[in-house]
Write a protein that holds these residues in place. Structure first.
Motif, PDB file in Angstrom:
ATOM      1  N   ASP A 108       0.819  -1.221   0.000  1.00 47.70           N
ATOM      2  CA  ASP A 108       0.000   0.000   0.000  1.00 47.70           C
ATOM      3  C   ASP A 108       0.852   1.270   0.000  1.00 47.70           C
ATOM      4  O   ASP A 108       0.328   2.361  -0.163  1.00 47.70           O
ATOM      5  N   LYS A 151      -5.993 -14.250  -1.082  1.00 49.03           N
ATOM      6  CA  LYS A 151      -6.381 -12.838  -1.142  1.00 49.03           C
ATOM      7  C   LYS A 151      -5.143 -11.933  -1.102  1.00 49.03           C
ATOM      8  O   LYS A 151      -5.063 -10.952  -1.833  1.00 49.03           O
ATOM      9  N   GLU A 152      -4.187 -12.263  -0.253  1.00 46.81           N
ATOM     10  CA  GLU A 152      -2.957 -11.472  -0.157  1.00 46.81           C
ATOM     11  C   GLU A 152      -2.136 -11.576  -1.443  1.00 46.81           C
ATOM     12  O   GLU A 152      -1.601 -10.579  -1.924  1.00 46.81           O
ATOM     13  N   LYS A 204      -3.804  -9.465  -4.047  1.00 54.52           N
ATOM     14  CA  LYS A 204      -3.564  -8.032  -3.798  1.00 54.52           C
ATOM     15  C   LYS A 204      -2.201  -7.624  -4.338  1.00 54.52           C
ATOM     16  O   LYS A 204      -2.081  -6.630  -5.069  1.00 54.52           O
TER      17      LYS A 204
END
Length: 95
Positions: free
Chosen positions: A46, A81-82, A85
């Motif tokens: 992020d 999911k990670e 991402k």
């Protein structure tokens, strides 16, 4: 040693290592071989510095970019999911 390192390194410590100009995307991916480093890498995705590392890798070495994606896709410390991402962010930043 693993327990000592795991219990004493904070995300901020790992972020300083990740932000090091000598740490490129491939280095980050290959060193995420411990659960706490892999989870920190997901959090670091992020950060704008992560995207910059992807852009630099895409310009400089597409082979290592693909190897990095492969390492992320096979990292068993990450959930689906990670992984998704990280891959999504990498592909978007690489163009």
């Amino acid at each position: 040693y693993y327990d000592i390192i795991r219990n004493n390194l904070t995300y901020d410590d790992l972020k300083r290592i990740f932000n090091n100009p000598r740490s490129d995307l491939y280095d980050l991916a290959i060193n995420a071989t411990h659960d706490f480093v892999a989870k920190a890498l997901v959090r670091y995705a992020d950060d704008t510095n992560f995207r910059q590392k992807v852009v630099e890798m895409a310009k400089r070495n597409s082979y290592l970019l693909q190897k990095s994606l492969g390492l992320i896709n096979t990292n068993y410390f990450l959930t689906d999911k990670e992984r998704a991402k990280l891959v999504t962010i990498i592909k978007a930043a690489a163009g």
